[in-house]
Write a protein that holds these residues in place. Structure first.
Motif, mmCIF file in Angstrom:
data_model
loop_
_atom_site.group_PDB
_atom_site.id
_atom_site.type_symbol
_atom_site.label_atom_id
_atom_site.label_comp_id
_atom_site.label_asym_id
_atom_site.label_seq_id
_atom_site.Cartn_x
_atom_site.Cartn_y
_atom_site.Cartn_z
ATOM 1 N N ASN A 71 1.968 5.660 -12.278
ATOM 2 C CA ASN A 71 0.814 4.965 -12.062
ATOM 3 C C ASN A 71 0.783 3.424 -12.705
ATOM 4 O OD1 ASN A 71 0.416 8.133 -12.675
ATOM 5 N ND2 ASN A 71 -1.499 7.265 -11.986
ATOM 6 N N GLU A 72 1.767 3.105 -13.499
ATOM 7 C CA GLU A 72 1.778 1.652 -13.587
ATOM 8 C C GLU A 72 2.118 0.962 -12.674
ATOM 9 O OE1 GLU A 72 3.691 -1.150 -17.038
ATOM 10 O OE2 GLU A 72 3.563 1.088 -17.332
ATOM 11 N N LYS A 73 3.370 1.450 -11.907
ATOM 12 C CA LYS A 73 3.761 0.660 -10.765
ATOM 13 C C LYS A 73 2.834 0.605 -9.815
ATOM 14 C CE LYS A 73 8.190 0.241 -9.905
ATOM 15 N NZ LYS A 73 9.508 0.604 -9.343
ATOM 16 N N ALA A 74 2.304 1.706 -9.465
ATOM 17 C CA ALA A 74 1.219 1.936 -8.436
ATOM 18 C C ALA A 74 0.079 1.001 -8.681
ATOM 19 C CB ALA A 74 0.589 3.431 -8.250
ATOM 20 N N LEU A 75 -0.284 0.719 -9.727
ATOM 21 C CA LEU A 75 -1.541 -0.047 -9.992
ATOM 22 C C LEU A 75 -0.918 -1.483 -9.803
ATOM 23 C CD1 LEU A 75 -4.246 -0.447 -11.336
ATOM 24 C CD2 LEU A 75 -3.176 -0.318 -13.569
ATOM 25 N N ASP A 76 0.146 -1.779 -10.313
ATOM 26 C CA ASP A 76 0.600 -3.274 -9.944
ATOM 27 C C ASP A 76 0.519 -3.512 -8.496
ATOM 28 O OD1 ASP A 76 1.078 -3.777 -12.628
ATOM 29 O OD2 ASP A 76 3.203 -3.065 -12.464
ATOM 30 N N LYS A 131 -5.556 -6.108 -3.784
ATOM 31 C CA LYS A 131 -6.809 -6.525 -4.008
ATOM 32 C C LYS A 131 -6.784 -8.396 -4.228
ATOM 33 C CE LYS A 131 -10.819 -5.892 -7.041
ATOM 34 N NZ LYS A 131 -11.608 -5.500 -6.028
ATOM 35 N N ASP A 132 -6.044 -8.670 -5.142
ATOM 36 C CA ASP A 132 -6.021 -9.972 -5.561
ATOM 37 C C ASP A 132 -5.535 -11.098 -4.426
ATOM 38 O OD1 ASP A 132 -6.722 -9.188 -7.758
ATOM 39 O OD2 ASP A 132 -4.771 -9.388 -8.745
ATOM 40 N N TYR A 175 0.935 -1.081 -0.175
ATOM 41 C CA TYR A 175 0.010 0.080 -0.084
ATOM 42 C C TYR A 175 1.040 1.349 -0.187
ATOM 43 C CZ TYR A 175 -3.461 3.561 1.885
ATOM 44 O OH TYR A 175 -4.280 4.586 1.621
ATOM 45 N N LYS A 176 1.632 1.066 0.865
ATOM 46 C CA LYS A 176 2.666 2.612 0.802
ATOM 47 C C LYS A 176 3.595 2.538 -0.389
ATOM 48 C CE LYS A 176 3.176 2.861 5.807
ATOM 49 N NZ LYS A 176 4.052 3.324 6.926
ATOM 50 N N ALA A 177 4.014 1.504 -0.865
ATOM 51 C CA ALA A 177 4.750 1.581 -2.066
ATOM 52 C C ALA A 177 3.937 2.128 -3.303
ATOM 53 C CB ALA A 177 5.420 0.317 -2.455
ATOM 54 N N GLY A 178 2.606 1.689 -3.207
ATOM 55 C CA GLY A 178 1.642 1.950 -4.323
ATOM 56 C C GLY A 178 1.247 3.697 -4.235
ATOM 57 N N VAL A 179 1.023 3.913 -2.876
ATOM 58 C CA VAL A 179 0.768 5.460 -2.660
ATOM 59 C C VAL A 179 1.857 6.395 -3.094
ATOM 60 C CG1 VAL A 179 0.298 7.265 -1.028
ATOM 61 C CG2 VAL A 179 -0.830 5.222 -1.105
ATOM 62 N N THR A 180 3.161 5.779 -2.749
ATOM 63 C CA THR A 180 4.567 6.542 -3.132
ATOM 64 C C THR A 180 4.438 6.525 -4.550
ATOM 65 O OG1 THR A 180 5.411 5.897 -0.979
ATOM 66 C CG2 THR A 180 6.948 6.748 -2.689
ATOM 67 N N SER A 233 -9.842 0.299 1.360
ATOM 68 C CA SER A 233 -10.068 1.306 0.236
ATOM 69 C C SER A 233 -9.456 1.326 -1.061
ATOM 70 C CB SER A 233 -9.559 2.591 0.920
ATOM 71 O OG SER A 233 -8.483 2.310 1.279
ATOM 72 N N ILE A 234 -9.039 0.031 -1.545
ATOM 73 C CA ILE A 234 -8.107 -0.381 -2.319
ATOM 74 C C ILE A 234 -8.520 -0.091 -3.814
ATOM 75 C CG2 ILE A 234 -8.561 -2.840 -2.950
ATOM 76 C CD1 ILE A 234 -5.126 -1.140 -2.546
ATOM 77 N N ASP A 235 -9.764 -0.334 -3.891
ATOM 78 C CA ASP A 235 -10.606 0.124 -5.318
ATOM 79 C C ASP A 235 -10.441 1.531 -5.716
ATOM 80 O OD1 ASP A 235 -11.468 -2.539 -5.811
ATOM 81 O OD2 ASP A 235 -13.329 -2.317 -4.761
ATOM 82 N N ALA A 236 -10.697 2.237 -4.787
ATOM 83 C CA ALA A 236 -10.490 3.954 -5.012
ATOM 84 C C ALA A 236 -9.210 4.257 -5.436
ATOM 85 C CB ALA A 236 -10.768 4.776 -3.584
ATOM 86 N N PHE A 237 -7.877 3.677 -4.934
ATOM 87 C CA PHE A 237 -6.582 3.772 -5.301
ATOM 88 C C PHE A 237 -6.454 3.146 -6.740
ATOM 89 C CE2 PHE A 237 -6.142 4.909 -0.864
ATOM 90 C CZ PHE A 237 -5.358 5.885 -0.927
ATOM 91 N N ILE A 238 -7.070 2.051 -6.863
ATOM 92 C CA ILE A 238 -6.887 1.352 -8.225
ATOM 93 C C ILE A 238 -7.461 2.187 -9.392
ATOM 94 C CG2 ILE A 238 -7.795 -0.543 -9.740
ATOM 95 C CD1 ILE A 238 -7.446 -2.393 -7.371
ATOM 96 N N GLY A 239 -8.705 2.953 -8.900
ATOM 97 C CA GLY A 239 -9.539 3.878 -9.943
ATOM 98 C C GLY A 239 -8.296 4.916 -10.276
ATOM 99 N N MET A 240 -7.764 5.465 -9.236
ATOM 100 C CA MET A 240 -6.917 6.495 -9.262
ATOM 101 C C MET A 240 -5.789 6.353 -10.133
ATOM 102 S SD MET A 240 -6.779 9.014 -5.834
ATOM 103 C CE MET A 240 -6.573 7.692 -4.580
ATOM 104 N N ALA A 241 -5.036 5.115 -9.922
ATOM 105 C CA ALA A 241 -3.691 4.704 -10.693
ATOM 106 C C ALA A 241 -4.216 4.458 -12.098
ATOM 107 C CB ALA A 241 -3.457 3.209 -10.081
#
Length: 255
Positions: free
Chosen positions: A221-226, A232-233, A209-214, A243-251
């Motif tokens: 965004n591609e790395k964040a989405l990964d 999620k998976d 999560y922290k790596a994705g946000v950073t 709240s991961i769906d919201a972050f996936i949407g942003m990415a």
């Protein structure tokens, strides 16, 4: 072709006699060479006897010294260091649970009091022990909570552990410190090391999560989405997944 010679063997002709003599001569030369080699070896051993005995003595002293050090110095040192950890660890735990006076409690944990050692004393006085290594982790985390980020980095970098949870937490702590110092690339690297270091339900989704946000803040965004998709998976029941769906949407929207 060589002929096997029975005891009392007599050559039948001149050719056999010559062959027999040559074989006898060759055998004599072989034994002579072996004798010479043995003599040279004995001579070398004789000349270097003091050196050989001295080397054996040094090795024996080193082995005995190591065993004595381990038994009479290291083991008592480990035991004393472990006992000294009790006092500062109490203050450290109290600081984590407290809503007020956190800094003063962390300071007591770091510096000690009432004649008792703190984490910093244990690191200095019991260097090389397991307790001193653990004190590096606790001191780093104490400084991180006190917003003293460079000090946190200094001590967390000195901590090494085979415990996958503590190792991941220390790497994640380094990520947090670098993030607060405005070094997101370093922070991302440590967050990724943290979730790669151990695969478990606690630290892995936390640092994914922290790596994705950073990564998202850095525009990657591609790395964040990964990282978000992996939460999620693989960790749908984790705190990070809420709240991961919201972050996936942003990415995805920024990709």
């Amino acid at each position: 072709m060589a002929t096997y010679k029975k005891r009392g063997f007599k050559p039948k002709n001149k050719a056999e006699a010559q062959e027999f003599d040559e074989q006898e001569s060759t055998t004599a030369e072989v034994f002579s060479t072996l004798d010479e080699g043995a003599s040279r070896s004995e001579e070398w051993v004789s000349k270097n006897q003091n050196y050989i005995l001295g080397t054996i003595g040094v090795i024996a002293v080193a082995v005995l010294g190591y065993l004595a050090y381990n038994q009479f110095v290291l083991k008592p040192k480990e035991a004393n260091a472990a006992n000294e950890m009790y006092y500062p660890q109490q203050y450290f735990d109290q600081a984590l649970a407290s809503t007020t006076a956190k800094d003063s409690l962390f300071t007591l944990a770091l510096e000690g009091g009432e004649g008792k050692y703190g984490f910093l004393d244990i690191i200095e006085e019991y260097s090389g022990t397991k307790a001193a290594n653990l004190a590096n982790y606790s001191a780093g985390m104490a400084y991180l909570n006190m917003n003293k980020y460079q000090e946190a980095i200094d001590y967390l970098e000195d901590f090494k552990s085979d415990d996958q949870i503590l190792s991941a937490l220390s790497l994640g702590g380094l990520g947090d410190a670098f993030m607060q110092l405005g070094q997101p690339e370093d922070a991302l690297g440590y967050y990724e090391k943290a979730f790669a270091d151990s695969n478990n339900e606690f630290t892995t989704p936390k640092f994914l999560y922290k790596a994705g946000v950073t990564a998202l803040e850095m525009g990657n965004n591609e790395k964040a989405l990964d990282h978000f998709q992996r939460i999620k998976d693989e960790f749908p029941n984790s705190e990070a997944a809420k709240s991961i769906d919201a972050f996936i949407g942003m990415a995805k929207s920024g990709a």
